[in-house]
Enzyme design. Structure first.
Site, PDB file in Angstrom:
ATOM      1  N   LYS A 142      -4.290   6.842   1.769  1.00 18.71           N
ATOM      2  CA  LYS A 142      -5.362   6.411   0.864  1.00 18.71           C
ATOM      3  C   LYS A 142      -5.756   4.994   1.270  1.00 18.71           C
ATOM      4  CE  LYS A 142      -4.567   8.978  -3.421  1.00 18.71           C
ATOM      5  NZ  LYS A 142      -4.269   8.839  -4.864  1.00 18.71           N
ATOM      6  N   GLU A 151      -4.993  15.161  -2.861  1.00 13.33           N
ATOM      7  CA  GLU A 151      -4.780  15.158  -4.316  1.00 13.33           C
ATOM      8  C   GLU A 151      -5.583  16.208  -5.070  1.00 13.33           C
ATOM      9  OE1 GLU A 151      -4.018  11.198  -5.838  1.00 13.33           O
ATOM     10  OE2 GLU A 151      -4.593  11.815  -7.840  1.00 13.33           O
ATOM     11  N   ARG A 163     -16.506   5.573  13.267  1.00 12.93           N
ATOM     12  CA  ARG A 163     -16.150   6.854  12.613  1.00 12.93           C
ATOM     13  C   ARG A 163     -14.657   7.140  12.627  1.00 12.93           C
ATOM     14  NH1 ARG A 163     -20.752   8.381  15.487  1.00 12.93           N
ATOM     15  NH2 ARG A 163     -22.584   8.396  14.138  1.00 12.93           N
ATOM     16  N   HIS A 217       0.913   5.851 -14.565  1.00 10.60           N
ATOM     17  CA  HIS A 217      -0.264   5.096 -14.123  1.00 10.60           C
ATOM     18  C   HIS A 217      -1.430   5.130 -15.103  1.00 10.60           C
ATOM     19  CE1 HIS A 217       1.995   4.701 -10.444  1.00 10.60           C
ATOM     20  NE2 HIS A 217       1.030   4.032  -9.844  1.00 10.60           N
ATOM     21  N   HIS A 229      -2.626   1.604 -15.772  1.00  7.97           N
ATOM     22  CA  HIS A 229      -3.957   1.107 -15.398  1.00  7.97           C
ATOM     23  C   HIS A 229      -4.673   0.503 -16.603  1.00  7.97           C
ATOM     24  CE1 HIS A 229      -4.122   3.923 -11.653  1.00  7.97           C
ATOM     25  NE2 HIS A 229      -3.626   2.743 -11.350  1.00  7.97           N
ATOM     26  N   ARG A 256      -0.121  16.004  -5.755  1.00  9.99           N
ATOM     27  CA  ARG A 256      -0.078  14.576  -5.405  1.00  9.99           C
ATOM     28  C   ARG A 256      -0.304  13.712  -6.646  1.00  9.99           C
ATOM     29  NH1 ARG A 256      -2.512  11.271  -0.097  1.00  9.99           N
ATOM     30  NH2 ARG A 256      -1.756   9.258  -0.828  1.00  9.99           N
ATOM     31  N   HIS A 296       0.769  -4.711 -10.724  1.00 11.00           N
ATOM     32  CA  HIS A 296       0.600  -3.259 -10.827  1.00 11.00           C
ATOM     33  C   HIS A 296       1.930  -2.559 -11.164  1.00 11.00           C
ATOM     34  CE1 HIS A 296      -0.648   0.819  -9.928  1.00 11.00           C
ATOM     35  NE2 HIS A 296       0.328   0.916  -9.054  1.00 11.00           N
ATOM     36  N   LYS A 345       7.479  10.784  -1.009  1.00 10.03           N
ATOM     37  CA  LYS A 345       6.029  10.623  -0.868  1.00 10.03           C
ATOM     38  C   LYS A 345       5.514  11.458   0.304  1.00 10.03           C
ATOM     39  CE  LYS A 345       1.975   7.936  -1.157  1.00 10.03           C
ATOM     40  NZ  LYS A 345       1.324   6.708  -1.571  1.00 10.03           N
ATOM     41  N   GLU A 395       7.938   1.411  -8.555  1.00 14.62           N
ATOM     42  CA  GLU A 395       7.466   2.643  -7.885  1.00 14.62           C
ATOM     43  C   GLU A 395       8.653   3.461  -7.374  1.00 14.62           C
ATOM     44  OE1 GLU A 395       4.331   3.585  -8.019  1.00 14.62           O
ATOM     45  OE2 GLU A 395       3.060   1.795  -8.106  1.00 14.62           O
ATOM     46  N   ASN A 408       1.266   9.708  -9.851  1.00 12.45           N
ATOM     47  CA  ASN A 408       0.645   8.790 -10.798  1.00 12.45           C
ATOM     48  C   ASN A 408       1.395   8.702 -12.122  1.00 12.45           C
ATOM     49  OD1 ASN A 408      -1.537   8.015  -9.136  1.00 12.45           O
ATOM     50  ND2 ASN A 408      -2.481  10.008  -9.523  1.00 12.45           N
TER      51      ASN A 408
HETATM   52  N1  LIG Z   1      -3.154   3.127  -0.718  1.00 10.44           N
HETATM   53  C1  LIG Z   1      -2.314   3.462  -1.666  1.00 10.44           C
HETATM   54  O1  LIG Z   1      -1.838   4.600  -1.744  1.00 10.44           O
HETATM   55  C2  LIG Z   1      -1.890   2.415  -2.649  1.00 10.44           C
HETATM   56  C3  LIG Z   1      -0.799   2.653  -3.502  1.00 10.44           C
HETATM   57  C4  LIG Z   1      -0.380   1.628  -4.332  1.00 10.44           C
HETATM   58  C5  LIG Z   1      -1.054   0.411  -4.324  1.00 10.44           C
HETATM   59  N2  LIG Z   1      -2.119   0.227  -3.506  1.00 10.44           N
HETATM   60  C6  LIG Z   1      -2.831  -1.058  -3.467  1.00 10.44           C
HETATM   61  O2  LIG Z   1      -1.933  -2.041  -3.019  1.00 10.44           O
HETATM   62  C7  LIG Z   1      -2.360  -3.316  -3.510  1.00 10.44           C
HETATM   63  C8  LIG Z   1      -1.169  -4.073  -4.026  1.00 10.44           C
HETATM   64  O3  LIG Z   1      -0.281  -4.249  -2.960  1.00 10.44           O
HETATM   65  P1  LIG Z   1       0.961  -5.248  -3.076  1.00 10.44           P
HETATM   66  O4  LIG Z   1       1.635  -5.038  -4.356  1.00 10.44           O
HETATM   67  O5  LIG Z   1       1.708  -5.091  -1.804  1.00 10.44           O
HETATM   68  O6  LIG Z   1       0.257  -6.668  -3.211  1.00 10.44           O
HETATM   69  P2  LIG Z   1      -0.281  -7.736  -2.124  1.00 10.44           P
HETATM   70  O7  LIG Z   1      -0.684  -7.091  -0.882  1.00 10.44           O
HETATM   71  O8  LIG Z   1      -1.286  -8.566  -2.841  1.00 10.44           O
HETATM   72  O9  LIG Z   1       1.023  -8.619  -1.864  1.00 10.44           O
HETATM   73  C9  LIG Z   1       1.588  -9.346  -2.933  1.00 10.44           C
HETATM   74  C10 LIG Z   1       1.839 -10.806  -2.544  1.00 10.44           C
HETATM   75  O10 LIG Z   1       2.979 -10.874  -1.685  1.00 10.44           O
HETATM   76  C11 LIG Z   1       2.656 -11.605  -0.500  1.00 10.44           C
HETATM   77  N3  LIG Z   1       3.527 -11.077   0.533  1.00 10.44           N
HETATM   78  C12 LIG Z   1       3.419  -9.889   1.166  1.00 10.44           C
HETATM   79  N4  LIG Z   1       4.477  -9.672   1.952  1.00 10.44           N
HETATM   80  C13 LIG Z   1       5.262 -10.769   1.846  1.00 10.44           C
HETATM   81  C14 LIG Z   1       6.515 -11.135   2.405  1.00 10.44           C
HETATM   82  N5  LIG Z   1       7.193 -10.303   3.204  1.00 10.44           N
HETATM   83  N6  LIG Z   1       7.029 -12.344   2.092  1.00 10.44           N
HETATM   84  C15 LIG Z   1       6.381 -13.162   1.228  1.00 10.44           C
HETATM   85  N7  LIG Z   1       5.220 -12.861   0.638  1.00 10.44           N
HETATM   86  C16 LIG Z   1       4.665 -11.674   0.955  1.00 10.44           C
HETATM   87  C17 LIG Z   1       1.198 -11.374  -0.321  1.00 10.44           C
HETATM   88  O11 LIG Z   1       0.621 -12.348   0.514  1.00 10.44           O
HETATM   89  C18 LIG Z   1       0.701 -11.435  -1.764  1.00 10.44           C
HETATM   90  O12 LIG Z   1       0.549 -12.761  -2.168  1.00 10.44           O
HETATM   91  C19 LIG Z   1      -3.419  -3.036  -4.552  1.00 10.44           C
HETATM   92  O13 LIG Z   1      -4.671  -3.352  -4.009  1.00 10.44           O
HETATM   93  C20 LIG Z   1      -3.304  -1.544  -4.795  1.00 10.44           C
HETATM   94  O14 LIG Z   1      -4.533  -0.968  -5.161  1.00 10.44           O
HETATM   95  C21 LIG Z   1      -2.535   1.202  -2.667  1.00 10.44           C
HETATM   96 ZN   LIG Z   2       1.273   2.629  -8.268  1.00 12.97          ZN
END
Ligand SMILES: NC(=O)c1ccc[n+]([C@@H]2O[C@H](COP(=O)([O-])OP(=O)(O)OC[C@H]3O[C@@H](n4cnc5c(N)ncnc54)[C@H](O)[C@@H]3O)[C@@H](O)[C@H]2O)c1
Ligand SMILES: [Zn+2]
Length: 373
Positions: free
Chosen positions: A152, A246, A130, A257, A261, A250, A274, A236, A194, A254
């Site tokens: 999130k 949100e 939990r 977005h 999306h 918040r 993204h 943020k 971003e 987006n």
């Molecule tokens: N929770 C939230 O508020 C929120 C906001 C935006 C995005 N997201 C989520 O985040 C995800 C995307 O995250 P991302 O863009 O970080 O992608 P990711 O986590 O897939 O990382 C991108 C690539 O970079 C590599 N990598 C990471 N750090 C590295 C480093 N220091 N050196 C070399 N390679 C490295 C990873 O292994 C991967 O191959 C999506 O699932 C999205 O939905 C969440």
């Molecule tokens: Zn985003």
């Protein structure tokens, strides 16, 4: 030159937490941060990462716990690299490890990775017994300025991204800009998108700073990165503190977005990152805003130029038909009671939510955008 250490807080009352930003701080700051933000934590620690990130940085994390073997029981688990592993199946694998290792309610989950690892680890922390504490060590620029802050957490379902999740704030966020040295340029650009978003929606001065400092950012200059990350996280943090779940403002985060999306979905989440889709989405939002007379062509073009200066795409895929656009945008999570919502820039450092955008306006913006190809 290295950048000095900076700290911010997400002000959420008893759940207030720090964001620590610095260059080369991972090993030395991890334990102090853990003690400071979680004085009552237990001895069981699970570090979640993937092979790509772990290859570079797992040792630095484990090193922090060295000489504390009696105090800690540190496990690590690597999940395969990729968005498709942000799934219920991986979640279940992590739960199996927690059960097997008899992790208790005082354990701490440490997320070492990009948004994929961070979202999954956060969801594990939100639901194991939990809810247990989670410490985020984001290693992509996108995760550092966006996904690691704000609570999130989610995994994907075959029927849609982030459909299964929870709000669960981390106990602390540790941002080491040095980990970005190994980040591929395209991933860096996705994070910059971003960052530009924060400048457009909330901070005209930051927008001007970005106009003047894009090259140092692209060159991964530690001071430029630290400033951009600090300013982004501060915005943020402020927005999240004011509207954690949100209900209102918040949603301004987006910006770009709804269009973005749709691009990601139309291209099966494979060819566009993204951040790249959001970059083009922000250009489309700026065009829509200009069409509506909220901003003039000078500011619209300044937005487009800034995005272009980061080598980010500004034109959507020409193969997307108007019907595809409308269908995908009306399916977006931002849809409320059947009406699409758009976040549009309304002036330097300002944006608002609109739910009265007509199909005719959207068609015009899509056509105008494609015509730039
Ligand atoms: N929770 C939230 O508020 C929120 C906001 C935006 C995005 N997201 C989520 O985040 C995800 C995307 O995250 P991302 O863009 O970080 O992608 P990711 O986590 O897939 O990382 C991108 C690539 O970079 C590599 N990598 C990471 N750090 C590295 C480093 N220091 N050196 C070399 N390679 C490295 C990873 O292994 C991967 O191959 C999506 O699932 C999205 O939905 C969440
Ligand atoms: Zn985003």
């Amino acid at each position: 030159m290295t950048a000095p250490l900076s700290t911010l807080h997400v002000e959420l009352g008893t759940r207030r937490y720090p964001i620590l930003i610095g260059d080369g701080i991972l090993s030395e700051q991890l334990l102090p941060l853990l003690h400071e933000s979680l004085p009552q934590h237990g001895r069981n620690i699970l570090v979640l990462s993937n092979p790509t990130v772990a290859g570079h940085y797992l040792n630095a994390v484990l090193h922090a716990f060295q000489n504390h073997d009696k105090a800690y029981n540190v496990h690590h688990m690597l999940i395969p690299d990729g968005e498709s592993y942000k799934s219920l199946a991986t979640y279940s694998d992590v739960m199996d490890v927690l059960v097997k290792q008899r992790f208790d309610r005082d354990c701490v989950i440490i997320a070492l990775g990009g948004g994929v690892v961070g979202d999954l680890a956060g969801f594990v922390a939100a639901t194991w017994q939990r809810g247990v504490q989670c410490l985020q060590i984001p290693t992509t620029l996108l995760a550092q300025v966006d996904s690691s802050v704000g609570g999130k957490t989610a995994v994907n379902h075959p029927g849609g991204k982030n459909l299964i999740g929870a709000f669960h704030q981390p106990a602390a966020v540790l941002i080491d800009t040095q980990v970005l040295t190994t980040l591929p340029d395209r991933e860096l650009g996705a994070g910059i998108a971003e960052i530009i978003k924060y400048g457009i929606m909330a901070d005209a001065e930051f927008f001007r700073w970005l106009q003047q400092n894009m090259q140092p950012l692209l060159d991964k200059d530690p001071q430029a990165l630290a400033h951009a990350i600090h300013t982004s996280c501060a915005i943020k943090a402020r927005v999240v503190a004011a509207d954690e779940t949100e209900q209102g403002q918040r949603a301004l985060l987006n910006l770009g977005h709804t269009f973005g999306h749709a691009i990601e979905a139309a291209t099966q989440y494979s060819s566009w990152l993204h951040g790249e889709a959001v970059a083009t989405g922000m250009v489309m939002a700026a065009r829509l805003s200009c069409l509506r007379g909220f901003i003039g062509t000078t500011y619209r073009d300044a937005i487009i130029d800034l995005i272009q200066s980061a080598h980010l795409p500004t034109v959507p895929p020409i193969a997307m038909s108007i019907d595809t656009w409308l269908e995908l945008m009306s399916r977006d999570k931002k849809v409320k009671d059947g009406t699409m919502r758009f976040i549009l820039p309304t002036g330097p450092g300002a944006a608002e939510i609109f739910s009265n955008v007509t199909q005719a306006e959207l068609t015009r913006v899509i056509n105008e955008s494609i015509a730039q190809a």
